[in-house]
Design a protein around this motif. Sequence first.
Motif, PDB file in Angstrom:
ATOM      1  N   PHE A 187     -19.394   5.557 -10.175  1.00 42.93           N
ATOM      2  CA  PHE A 187     -18.188   6.272  -9.767  1.00 42.93           C
ATOM      3  C   PHE A 187     -17.406   5.478  -8.727  1.00 42.93           C
ATOM      4  CE2 PHE A 187     -19.353  10.474 -11.528  1.00 42.93           C
ATOM      5  CZ  PHE A 187     -20.723  10.355 -11.669  1.00 42.93           C
ATOM      6  N   HIS A 188     -16.118   5.861  -8.575  1.00 49.25           N
ATOM      7  CA  HIS A 188     -15.275   5.395  -7.457  1.00 49.25           C
ATOM      8  C   HIS A 188     -14.670   6.659  -6.858  1.00 49.25           C
ATOM      9  CE1 HIS A 188     -15.306   1.173  -8.987  1.00 49.25           C
ATOM     10  NE2 HIS A 188     -15.457   1.798 -10.144  1.00 49.25           N
ATOM     11  N   TRP A 189     -14.583   6.736  -5.521  1.00 46.80           N
ATOM     12  CA  TRP A 189     -14.057   7.959  -4.929  1.00 46.80           C
ATOM     13  C   TRP A 189     -13.378   7.667  -3.597  1.00 46.80           C
ATOM     14  CZ3 TRP A 189     -19.220   6.719  -5.560  1.00 46.80           C
ATOM     15  CH2 TRP A 189     -19.961   6.489  -4.390  1.00 46.80           C
ATOM     16  N   GLY A 190     -12.728   8.690  -3.041  1.00 41.02           N
ATOM     17  CA  GLY A 190     -11.939   8.500  -1.808  1.00 41.02           C
ATOM     18  C   GLY A 190     -12.666   9.012  -0.590  1.00 41.02           C
ATOM     19  N   GLY A 191     -11.893   9.283   0.459  1.00 40.96           N
ATOM     20  CA  GLY A 191     -12.448   9.881   1.675  1.00 40.96           C
ATOM     21  C   GLY A 191     -12.203  11.379   1.571  1.00 40.96           C
ATOM     22  N   LYS A 192     -12.533  12.152   2.627  1.00 40.08           N
ATOM     23  CA  LYS A 192     -12.388  13.612   2.567  1.00 40.08           C
ATOM     24  C   LYS A 192     -10.968  13.970   2.143  1.00 40.08           C
ATOM     25  CE  LYS A 192     -13.618  17.862   4.836  1.00 40.08           C
ATOM     26  NZ  LYS A 192     -13.451  18.336   3.420  1.00 40.08           N
ATOM     27  N   GLY A 193     -10.863  14.730   1.004  1.00 38.18           N
ATOM     28  CA  GLY A 193      -9.570  15.272   0.601  1.00 38.18           C
ATOM     29  C   GLY A 193      -8.577  14.252   0.085  1.00 38.18           C
ATOM     30  N   CYS A 194      -8.825  12.956   0.343  1.00 32.83           N
ATOM     31  CA  CYS A 194      -7.799  12.025  -0.164  1.00 32.83           C
ATOM     32  C   CYS A 194      -8.259  11.471  -1.506  1.00 32.83           C
ATOM     33  CB  CYS A 194      -7.491  10.931   0.849  1.00 32.83           C
ATOM     34  SG  CYS A 194      -8.368   9.414   0.547  1.00 32.83           S
ATOM     35  N   HIS A 195      -7.399  10.764  -2.167  1.00 30.12           N
ATOM     36  CA  HIS A 195      -7.673  10.387  -3.550  1.00 30.12           C
ATOM     37  C   HIS A 195      -8.586   9.175  -3.667  1.00 30.12           C
ATOM     38  CE1 HIS A 195      -4.102  13.006  -4.029  1.00 30.12           C
ATOM     39  NE2 HIS A 195      -5.005  13.530  -4.848  1.00 30.12           N
ATOM     40  N   GLY A 196      -9.186   8.985  -4.843  1.00 27.02           N
ATOM     41  CA  GLY A 196     -10.168   7.906  -4.955  1.00 27.02           C
ATOM     42  C   GLY A 196     -10.285   7.321  -6.346  1.00 27.02           C
ATOM     43  N   SER A 197      -9.425   7.731  -7.293  1.00 25.20           N
ATOM     44  CA  SER A 197      -9.521   7.131  -8.633  1.00 25.20           C
ATOM     45  C   SER A 197      -8.961   5.716  -8.572  1.00 25.20           C
ATOM     46  CB  SER A 197      -8.745   7.960  -9.658  1.00 25.20           C
ATOM     47  OG  SER A 197      -7.348   7.942  -9.383  1.00 25.20           O
ATOM     48  N   GLU A 198      -9.275   4.920  -9.561  1.00 30.48           N
ATOM     49  CA  GLU A 198      -8.772   3.534  -9.632  1.00 30.48           C
ATOM     50  C   GLU A 198      -7.513   3.508 -10.487  1.00 30.48           C
ATOM     51  OE1 GLU A 198     -12.323   0.915 -10.480  1.00 30.48           O
ATOM     52  OE2 GLU A 198     -11.914   0.621  -8.361  1.00 30.48           O
ATOM     53  N   HIS A 199      -7.611   3.988 -11.734  1.00 34.07           N
ATOM     54  CA  HIS A 199      -6.387   4.146 -12.527  1.00 34.07           C
ATOM     55  C   HIS A 199      -5.591   5.306 -11.949  1.00 34.07           C
ATOM     56  CE1 HIS A 199      -8.844   1.735 -15.293  1.00 34.07           C
ATOM     57  NE2 HIS A 199      -7.665   1.259 -15.673  1.00 34.07           N
ATOM     58  N   THR A 200      -4.259   5.215 -12.072  1.00 30.13           N
ATOM     59  CA  THR A 200      -3.396   6.321 -11.660  1.00 30.13           C
ATOM     60  C   THR A 200      -2.530   6.652 -12.881  1.00 30.13           C
ATOM     61  OG1 THR A 200      -1.776   4.736 -10.800  1.00 30.13           O
ATOM     62  CG2 THR A 200      -3.368   5.642  -9.234  1.00 30.13           C
ATOM     63  N   VAL A 201      -1.988   7.861 -12.900  1.00 27.44           N
ATOM     64  CA  VAL A 201      -1.164   8.309 -14.033  1.00 27.44           C
ATOM     65  C   VAL A 201       0.213   8.680 -13.484  1.00 27.44           C
ATOM     66  CG1 VAL A 201      -0.952   9.961 -15.932  1.00 27.44           C
ATOM     67  CG2 VAL A 201      -3.223   9.162 -15.213  1.00 27.44           C
ATOM     68  N   ALA A 202       1.215   7.895 -13.849  1.00 24.38           N
ATOM     69  CA  ALA A 202       2.579   8.068 -13.317  1.00 24.38           C
ATOM     70  C   ALA A 202       2.536   8.161 -11.791  1.00 24.38           C
ATOM     71  CB  ALA A 202       3.220   9.315 -13.925  1.00 24.38           C
ATOM     72  N   GLY A 203       1.744   7.269 -11.195  1.00 22.37           N
ATOM     73  CA  GLY A 203       1.675   7.170  -9.732  1.00 22.37           C
ATOM     74  C   GLY A 203       0.763   8.179  -9.077  1.00 22.37           C
ATOM     75  N   ASN A 204       0.212   9.099  -9.870  1.00 24.45           N
ATOM     76  CA  ASN A 204      -0.689  10.100  -9.289  1.00 24.45           C
ATOM     77  C   ASN A 204      -2.145   9.697  -9.425  1.00 24.45           C
ATOM     78  OD1 ASN A 204       1.434  12.042  -8.670  1.00 24.45           O
ATOM     79  ND2 ASN A 204       1.638  12.185 -10.893  1.00 24.45           N
ATOM     80  N   SER A 205      -2.909   9.812  -8.338  1.00 27.34           N
ATOM     81  CA  SER A 205      -4.336   9.480  -8.449  1.00 27.34           C
ATOM     82  C   SER A 205      -5.171  10.758  -8.400  1.00 27.34           C
ATOM     83  CB  SER A 205      -4.763   8.509  -7.352  1.00 27.34           C
ATOM     84  OG  SER A 205      -4.345   8.945  -6.101  1.00 27.34           O
TER      85      SER A 205
END
Length: 261
Positions: free
Chosen positions: A95-113
């Motif tokens: 897996f890949h992930w972020g910090g508390k509450g913030c985003h953590g994906s690697e690919h984004t979709v129309a700028g959204n992670s």
Amino acid sequence: TGNHWGYGKEDGPSVWHRNYPVAQGDRQSPIDVVPHQASHDPSLGPIVLNYDQCTSIKIANNGHSVVVEFEDSDDRSVIRGGPLDNPYRLKQFHFHWGGKGCHGSEHTVAGNSYASELHLVHWNAVKYKTFGEAATAPDGLAVLGIFLETGDDHRWLHMITDALFTVKFKGSVADFKGFNPKCLLPSSLHYWTYLGSLTTPPLHESVIWIVVKEPITVSEKQLGKLRMLLFTGEEEDQRTRMENNFRPPQLLKGRKVRSSN
Ligand SMILES: NS(=O)(=O)c1ccc2oc(NC(=O)c3ccccc3)nc2c1
Ligand SMILES: [Zn+2]
């Protein structure tokens, strides 16, 4: 030292190119997928996963993520169809992930992670003898990317999050038998596909990416358990939480992203 790399200010994605010049190559991953710019390709068939005889072996903390490894001495767990000309054998997922509450994906979709991203890593055992050989070939690997969004508990993810305490420190490994990752897939396997790379060093440009459109839902509590892992080893006095272990989107450099229906 040497080819040490990480996700910090001094050793993170913005300086990987110093030891891994391919980081500035023409088919780097991840990317931002822009849905209406992807070309719908009716010749793209469905992805078929034959994970029924799936055999997970162990779970490990490699200092960058938590990885579940599989027995890959035969074609018992393969992905086929879609953009793939051969069956590709499941090697590991992580897996890949972020910090508390913030985003953590690697690919984004129309700028959204998304909050996190699961990667199921497969290799072309028809054309190549070993994973290592496949990992340096342009059609050597196929990685299935699944987005994780936060909401209710995922009914099966606890199988993994309950085992994380056994691999808290970098370098720790534990038995992890009989887990079938099919339980982590969303109901629809509609996808985008493009030619890319490993998203961590050595960043080999050897991956046929298959990014599934529909995310799975996991709870903030379950995600939080990923963050109790450490980047650092038991023997180190530094205790650094494993979080924000994602590479940001890379330039498309003229590549086409195709969409299944
Ligand atoms: N984020 S990623 O692009 O999916 C990605 C990035 C880097 C990777 O290195 C490996 N190596 C093995 O799995 C392996 C497993 C066993 C033996 C040798 C290598 N898989 C990767 C996947
Ligand atoms: Zn990955």
